[in-house]
Design an enzyme around this catalytic site. Structure first.
Site, PDB file in Angstrom:
ATOM      1  N   SER A 124      -5.639  -4.944   2.356  1.00  0.00           N
ATOM      2  CA  SER A 124      -6.185  -4.175   3.478  1.00  0.00           C
ATOM      3  C   SER A 124      -7.690  -4.381   3.632  1.00  0.00           C
ATOM      4  O   SER A 124      -8.256  -4.004   4.650  1.00  0.00           O
ATOM      5  CB  SER A 124      -5.923  -2.691   3.231  1.00  0.00           C
ATOM      6  OG  SER A 124      -6.562  -2.305   2.025  1.00  0.00           O
ATOM      7  N   CYS A 157      -2.080  -6.325  -2.891  1.00  0.00           N
ATOM      8  CA  CYS A 157      -2.255  -4.931  -2.499  1.00  0.00           C
ATOM      9  C   CYS A 157      -1.019  -4.179  -2.979  1.00  0.00           C
ATOM     10  O   CYS A 157       0.104  -4.498  -2.565  1.00  0.00           O
ATOM     11  CB  CYS A 157      -2.374  -4.848  -0.978  1.00  0.00           C
ATOM     12  SG  CYS A 157      -2.401  -3.176  -0.330  1.00  0.00           S
ATOM     13  N   CYS A 199      -4.340   0.057  -7.691  1.00  0.00           N
ATOM     14  CA  CYS A 199      -4.774  -0.354  -6.347  1.00  0.00           C
ATOM     15  C   CYS A 199      -5.796  -1.447  -6.593  1.00  0.00           C
ATOM     16  O   CYS A 199      -6.668  -1.301  -7.462  1.00  0.00           O
ATOM     17  CB  CYS A 199      -5.413   0.835  -5.616  1.00  0.00           C
ATOM     18  SG  CYS A 199      -6.417   0.373  -4.170  1.00  0.00           S
TER      19      CYS A 199
HETATM   20  N1  DGL Z   1      -6.013  -2.405  -2.125  1.00  0.00           N
HETATM   21  C1  DGL Z   1      -4.861  -1.663  -1.748  1.00  0.00           C
HETATM   22  C2  DGL Z   1      -3.907  -1.458  -2.932  1.00  0.00           C
HETATM   23  O1  DGL Z   1      -3.871  -2.249  -3.843  1.00  0.00           O
HETATM   24  C3  DGL Z   1      -4.936  -0.449  -0.887  1.00  0.00           C
HETATM   25  C4  DGL Z   1      -6.169   0.136  -0.394  1.00  0.00           C
HETATM   26  C5  DGL Z   1      -5.943   0.867   0.914  1.00  0.00           C
HETATM   27  O2  DGL Z   1      -6.020   0.202   1.933  1.00  0.00           O
HETATM   28  O3  DGL Z   1      -5.685   2.090   0.908  1.00  0.00           O
HETATM   29  O4  DGL Z   1      -3.152  -0.516  -2.948  1.00  0.00           O
END
Ligand code: DGL
Length: 264
Positions: free
Chosen positions: A17, A79, A190
């Site tokens: 994201s 992600c 995350c």
């Molecule tokens: N980097 C993303 C993940 O690993 C999510 C961050 C987001 O857009 O809320 O969950």
């Protein structure tokens, strides 16, 4: 034959994201030095953690269409949130494209003998069915506390690279202090939170950290090798030469530099 050679030379797509998935790139380049990567940070639609599953699936379809147009040979969803929400759908709809997801590294933490594990994730991941299944399959004897961190991704996107850590520290202290005990471990569920590898042990000395970057890169290498899709020419994966879409180039470069300095 010529076609297979062409596929082997094709790029590996990585998306998130925003900046989170950038943390995957140095690890991927070091394990797959012959490969070329291309990155998409879907900042215009971030944070995914606050979105519905239907929205994330829709974006995933659009991003896959973009990458397919470029002729990529594999896709890494760097992600956890998009993996939880959209990986199964993407795989079903693209059986000819190897698709790799990223899961909170609970399995690794349990395997290393961790007894108390704090799992940090976005709200969507924390409340998702995929995590519930993962925890019931992997937790074993470990106590696992899942903490959803709304707003943390935004702080990492905007503040961290500028060295502005006060608000992040305050956030982490409020979330973690009630749960951190001697000898506990944290799973960074995350990819944005992987950028906290420097800061977290300074706030909570002795904390052991786990994330999915290495495991995902290993799995990618293994599966591409099995499928005969590794690029045969050594020495192409230049971290500094990865094309990036969706993010301003200077932001991508700054986080890539930060990612390359993370200690594991
Ligand atoms: N980097 C993303 C993940 O690993 C999510 C961050 C987001 O857009 O809320 O969950």
């Amino acid at each position: 034959m010529q076609n297979l050679d062409k596929i082997k030379q094709a790029e590996i797509a990585v998306y998130d994201s925003g900046v989170g998935g950038i943390s995957f790139l140095p690890t991927a380049c070091s394990l797959l030095p012959a490969e070329r990567f291309v990155y998409y940070g879907d900042l215009a639609n971030a944070p995914y953690g606050d979105r519905s599953q239907a929205f994330i699936i829709n974006r995933a379809r659009e991003i896959v269409a973009f990458f397919r147009q470029r002729g990529v040979k594999a896709l890494v969803i760097a992600c956890n949130t998009a993996t939880s929400a959209a990986a199964a759908t993407l795989r079903a709809e693209n059986p000819d494209l190897p698709i790799f997801g990223m899961e909170p590294a609970v399995h690794l933490a349990v395997k290393r003998g961790e007894k108390k594990i704090i799992m940090l994730a976005t709200e969507l991941t924390a409340n998702g069915e995929k995590l519930r299944r993962l925890l019931s399959a992997e937790a074993g004897a470990a106590e696992i506390v899942t903490i959803a961190c709304p707003g943390l991704m935004e702080l990492i996107e905007t503040n961290l690279v500028k060295g502005e850590t006060a608000a992040i520290k305050e956030y982490l202290q409020a979330k973690l202090l009630p749960q951190v005990t001697d000898g506990c471990a944290v799973v960074l569920g995350c990819t944005h939170y992987i950028f906290l590898r420097g800061l977290l042990p300074r706030l909570f000395p002795g904390l052991r950290l786990y994330d999915g970057n290495f495991g995902t890169a290993q799995n990618l290498r293994h599966r591409l090798a099995q499928a005969g899709l590794l690029c045969p020419e050594e020495g192409q994966a230049m971290v500094g030469e990865i094309p990036c879409f969706g993010l301003p180039p200077e932001k991508f470069a700054a986080y890539l530099k930060l990612a390359s300095s993370l200690e594991y």
